[in-house]
Structure formats: structure tokens, C-alpha cells
Design a protein around this motif. Structure first.
Motif, PDB file in Angstrom:
ATOM      1  N   SER A 139      -3.298  -5.731   5.076  1.00 17.02           N
ATOM      2  CA  SER A 139      -4.058  -5.960   6.304  1.00 17.02           C
ATOM      3  C   SER A 139      -5.505  -6.364   6.045  1.00 17.02           C
ATOM      4  N   TYR A 140      -6.034  -5.995   4.891  1.00 15.27           N
ATOM      5  CA  TYR A 140      -7.428  -6.313   4.536  1.00 15.27           C
ATOM      6  C   TYR A 140      -7.448  -6.940   3.148  1.00 15.27           C
ATOM      7  N   PRO A 141      -6.768  -8.072   2.982  1.00 18.23           N
ATOM      8  CA  PRO A 141      -6.581  -8.636   1.645  1.00 18.23           C
ATOM      9  C   PRO A 141      -7.855  -9.093   0.957  1.00 18.23           C
ATOM     10  N   ASP A 142      -8.874  -9.419   1.738  1.00 19.00           N
ATOM     11  CA  ASP A 142     -10.121  -9.882   1.129  1.00 19.00           C
ATOM     12  C   ASP A 142     -11.052  -8.740   0.763  1.00 19.00           C
ATOM     13  N   ARG A 143     -10.654  -7.507   1.083  1.00 21.97           N
ATOM     14  CA  ARG A 143     -11.511  -6.356   0.808  1.00 21.97           C
ATOM     15  C   ARG A 143     -10.881  -5.387  -0.187  1.00 21.97           C
ATOM     16  N   ILE A 144      -9.551  -5.400  -0.274  1.00 17.69           N
ATOM     17  CA  ILE A 144      -8.844  -4.446  -1.136  1.00 17.69           C
ATOM     18  C   ILE A 144      -8.273  -5.182  -2.340  1.00 17.69           C
ATOM     19  N   ALA A 145      -8.719  -4.792  -3.527  1.00 18.29           N
ATOM     20  CA  ALA A 145      -8.357  -5.491  -4.765  1.00 18.29           C
ATOM     21  C   ALA A 145      -7.222  -4.825  -5.516  1.00 18.29           C
ATOM     22  N   VAL A 146      -6.952  -3.566  -5.208  1.00 13.53           N
ATOM     23  CA  VAL A 146      -5.891  -2.848  -5.919  1.00 13.53           C
ATOM     24  C   VAL A 146      -5.346  -1.766  -5.000  1.00 13.53           C
ATOM     25  N   ALA A 147      -4.020  -1.592  -5.033  1.00  9.57           N
ATOM     26  CA  ALA A 147      -3.374  -0.574  -4.196  1.00  9.57           C
ATOM     27  C   ALA A 147      -2.323   0.139  -5.026  1.00  9.57           C
ATOM     28  N   ALA A 148      -2.312   1.473  -4.929  1.00  7.63           N
ATOM     29  CA  ALA A 148      -1.356   2.270  -5.697  1.00  7.63           C
ATOM     30  C   ALA A 148      -0.673   3.285  -4.807  1.00  7.63           C
ATOM     31  N   SER A 149       0.623   3.434  -5.012  1.00 10.97           N
ATOM     32  CA  SER A 149       1.418   4.439  -4.299  1.00 10.97           C
ATOM     33  C   SER A 149       2.094   5.333  -5.317  1.00 10.97           C
ATOM     34  N   PHE A 150       1.996   6.650  -5.103  1.00  7.91           N
ATOM     35  CA  PHE A 150       2.701   7.617  -5.946  1.00  7.91           C
ATOM     36  C   PHE A 150       3.587   8.478  -5.056  1.00  7.91           C
ATOM     37  N   HIS A 151       4.850   8.548  -5.415  1.00  9.43           N
ATOM     38  CA  HIS A 151       5.921   9.163  -4.622  1.00  9.43           C
ATOM     39  C   HIS A 151       5.792   8.841  -3.134  1.00  9.43           C
ATOM     40  N   GLY A 152       5.454   7.577  -2.875  1.00 11.41           N
ATOM     41  CA  GLY A 152       5.387   7.112  -1.498  1.00 11.41           C
ATOM     42  C   GLY A 152       6.790   6.898  -0.947  1.00 11.41           C
ATOM     43  N   GLY A 153       6.988   7.200   0.321  1.00 14.27           N
ATOM     44  CA  GLY A 153       8.293   7.044   0.942  1.00 14.27           C
ATOM     45  C   GLY A 153       8.357   5.830   1.849  1.00 14.27           C
ATOM     46  N   ASN A 154       9.555   5.296   2.031  1.00 11.45           N
ATOM     47  CA  ASN A 154       9.805   4.205   2.982  1.00 11.45           C
ATOM     48  C   ASN A 154       8.913   2.996   2.746  1.00 11.45           C
ATOM     49  N   LEU A 155       8.825   2.585   1.479  1.00 11.61           N
ATOM     50  CA  LEU A 155       8.026   1.409   1.135  1.00 11.61           C
ATOM     51  C   LEU A 155       8.786   0.111   1.408  1.00 11.61           C
ATOM     52  N   ALA A 156      10.098   0.215   1.537  1.00 12.53           N
ATOM     53  CA  ALA A 156      10.910  -0.977   1.825  1.00 12.53           C
ATOM     54  C   ALA A 156      12.097  -0.560   2.685  1.00 12.53           C
ATOM     55  N   SER A 157      11.780   0.020   3.820  1.00 18.40           N
ATOM     56  CA  SER A 157      12.815   0.518   4.729  1.00 18.40           C
ATOM     57  C   SER A 157      13.178  -0.548   5.752  1.00 18.40           C
ATOM     58  N   ASP A 158      14.042  -0.191   6.694  1.00 16.36           N
ATOM     59  CA  ASP A 158      14.429  -1.117   7.754  1.00 16.36           C
ATOM     60  C   ASP A 158      13.404  -1.169   8.885  1.00 16.36           C
ATOM     61  N   ALA A 159      12.397  -0.323   8.822  1.00 19.23           N
ATOM     62  CA  ALA A 159      11.404  -0.265   9.897  1.00 19.23           C
ATOM     63  C   ALA A 159      10.556  -1.534   9.948  1.00 19.23           C
ATOM     64  N   ALA A 160      10.092  -1.860  11.119  1.00 13.75           N
ATOM     65  CA  ALA A 160       9.289  -3.071  11.311  1.00 13.75           C
ATOM     66  C   ALA A 160       7.952  -2.987  10.582  1.00 13.75           C
ATOM     67  N   ASP A 161       7.451  -1.751  10.372  1.00 20.43           N
ATOM     68  CA  ASP A 161       6.150  -1.591   9.729  1.00 20.43           C
ATOM     69  C   ASP A 161       6.260  -1.279   8.236  1.00 20.43           C
ATOM     70  N   SER A 162       7.419  -1.506   7.653  1.00 23.04           N
ATOM     71  CA  SER A 162       7.613  -1.252   6.228  1.00 23.04           C
ATOM     72  C   SER A 162       6.735  -2.195   5.402  1.00 23.04           C
ATOM     73  N   PRO A 163       6.023  -1.676   4.401  1.00 16.43           N
ATOM     74  CA  PRO A 163       5.085  -2.507   3.630  1.00 16.43           C
ATOM     75  C   PRO A 163       5.696  -3.742   2.992  1.00 16.43           C
ATOM     76  N   HIS A 164       6.948  -3.681   2.599  1.00 13.84           N
ATOM     77  CA  HIS A 164       7.521  -4.841   1.899  1.00 13.84           C
ATOM     78  C   HIS A 164       7.553  -6.080   2.781  1.00 13.84           C
ATOM     79  N   ARG A 165       7.542  -5.875   4.088  1.00 14.28           N
ATOM     80  CA  ARG A 165       7.572  -7.012   5.012  1.00 14.28           C
ATOM     81  C   ARG A 165       6.248  -7.774   5.015  1.00 14.28           C
ATOM     82  N   LYS A 166       5.196  -7.125   4.522  1.00 18.58           N
ATOM     83  CA  LYS A 166       3.872  -7.751   4.522  1.00 18.58           C
ATOM     84  C   LYS A 166       3.444  -8.186   3.128  1.00 18.58           C
ATOM     85  N   ALA A 167       4.387  -8.246   2.210  1.00 15.51           N
ATOM     86  CA  ALA A 167       4.047  -8.569   0.818  1.00 15.51           C
ATOM     87  C   ALA A 167       3.300  -9.887   0.689  1.00 15.51           C
ATOM     88  N   ALA A 168       3.662 -10.870   1.514  1.00 17.04           N
ATOM     89  CA  ALA A 168       3.035 -12.188   1.415  1.00 17.04           C
ATOM     90  C   ALA A 168       1.544 -12.157   1.741  1.00 17.04           C
TER      91      ALA A 168
END
Length: 245
Positions: A139-168
């Protein structure tokens, strides 16, 4: 190391937050937003933020549940085993949507700037915070240079807000550390996330911590694993150093 208590104004209220900085705040290398796990801001997360501050970063730990404050406090070892605290936690988690945190994240980033922490930022999330760290990067690609998830859940779920949908939309370098067995992020989701990040040409690593359980990084969790936590710290500190300085 110093801690400053902030009250960050958002579109929905005031998010109490802690800002942890090196003893000489002017020497902070860069800013980091640490997205909490399901049990809220507490001394354990303060300790994790302090460790990063001692590495030279200005670390913001916001209360993502501020809309429902006051709440808790919760014991991470027993909260989901006791019916009334399980009910309260479940309501807090479901009532704090990804979209809410995405909106709030703009205010979190602005708060860092207002405190003199400028330049690219890193986002780190544990448990429910993992998806939020990735969604913030999208959501803030010009401000965030690195992102890390540890034991994060639902990173690629069927939900509309799943992060994998915004990979581009992600320009940040991404690291995902997964528990060996985690019902909230099963192998099929890992594969889906990998495919999305690779297709989007995102610089990323997905690493499986064999033998670790969901929550292994956080010292007050019942499944905390000291050796696994140190491995996570090594990966995280290297990642931040390589991308933020």
C-alpha cells in the motif's frame, strides 16, 4: 535505548504507540514499524523493539486494537485456552480488519517522519501482524523498502484482502519465516504466495523453520523456542542491514 510514548491520531481515533530509539536518537539508521501479534502491545514486544533499537533503528510499536481500548491484558500462554479471553481476543482480531490497519499505516509512517525519522522504512509483523506488514508494503511502496513476516497467518488465503493479491504493488524486499507446521499458513498458501511474489518479480525469501510452532519467535508464547528465535533475529537483523543500512 530510549522509549517515547506517542498518541498517533488516525481517522478512527488515537493509537497509543511506543517509539524505541538508540540512546543517541539522531543516529537511528532508519525507521521500522513492528506490527504486533494477537495479544497486543506489552513488555515482551517492548523487549523485542528494544533489541532492534539497540541495532540502531527507530522502532514504532502501535496498538492495532486501539479502536476497542481498553482491553486485556492477555497472557499469551493461556489467553486462547480460557473461554472469556478467547472470545474477547477473537472479537478484537476479527474487528480489526486489514483495511483498517492499511489506513492506519499511513499515519504510522507519518508519525515516524514527525519524530525526525525520515527515509525508507521497514515493516515487521508477527502472527496477525505478518499479513499487515506485507499489506503495508503493497500500500505504501514508495515508503517501505523491506517487509518481514514471522509466523504470519493467511498470507495467501481466499480472502479479498490477502497480501498475495497485492504482490504486484510491492517494491520492498520481502522475507517470510514460516513455522514448520502452521494451520494458519499451510503449504498450499506458501506455494501460492511464492508464485505471486515470483510472478511480480518481488525480491523475496520464504523460509521454513522446521520444528517450530506458530508463535516461536515471541518470548512469552507457550511455544517459544530460544534457538529458533535467535535464528529469526539473525535473519531479521541481516535483512534490515542489507536493505536499510
Amino acid at each position: 535505548m530510549t522509549k517515547q510514548d506517542l498518541q498517533i491520531k488516525t481517522g478512527d481515533g488515537i493509537a497509543k504507540s511506543g517509539l524505541f530509539r538508540p540512546a543517541d536518537a539522531s543516529r537511528a539508521k532508519a525507521g521500522v514499524v513492528l506490527y504486533m501479534d494477537a495479544f497486543g502491545p506489552r513488555l515482551t514486544l517492548d523487549g523485542m523493539a528494544e533489541r532492534l533499537a539497540n541495532e540502531g533503528y527507530a522502532v514504532l510499536v502501535p496498538d492495532l486494537f486501539y479502536r476497542n481500548a481498553p482491553y486485556g491484558p492477555f497472557d499469551a500462554k493461556t489467553a486462547f485456552a480460557v473461554e472469556h479471553t478467547k472470545t474477547e481476543l477473537t472479537a478484537l482480531i476479527s474487528g480489526t480488519t486489514q483495511e483498517m490497519t492499511i489506513r492506519d499505516s499511513g499515519d504510522f509512517l507519518d508519525a515516524l517522519v514527525a519524530e525526525g525519522v525520515t527515509g525508507p522504512v521497514g515493516t515487521i509483523g508477527y502472527c496477525m501482524g505478518g499479513a499487515r506488514a506485507l499489506n503495508a508494503a503493497a500500500s505504501y511502496p514508495d515508503r517501505i523498502a523491506v517487509a518481514a513476516s514471522f509466523h504470519g497467518g493467511n498470507l495467501a488465503s481466499d480472502a479479498a484482502d490477502s497480501p498475495h493479491r497485492k504482490a504486484a504493488s510491492i517494491k520492498a524486499r520481502v522475507y517470510v519465516g514460516t513455522a514448520g507446521i502452521d494451520r494458519s499458513f499451510p503449504p498450499e498458501q506458501s506455494g501460492r504466495l511464492e508464485e505471486a511474489l515470483r510472478a511480480a518479480e518481488v525480491d523475496h525469501t520464504i523460509e521454513n523453520y522446521v520444528g517450530m510452532a506458530h508463535g516461536w519467535c515471541v518470548p512469552d508464547h507457550s511455544v517459544f523456542d530460544a534457538a529458533g528465535a535467535e535464528r529469526h533475529w539473525k535473519r531479521l537483523i541481516t535483512l534490515l542491514a542489507e536493505t536499510l543500512g
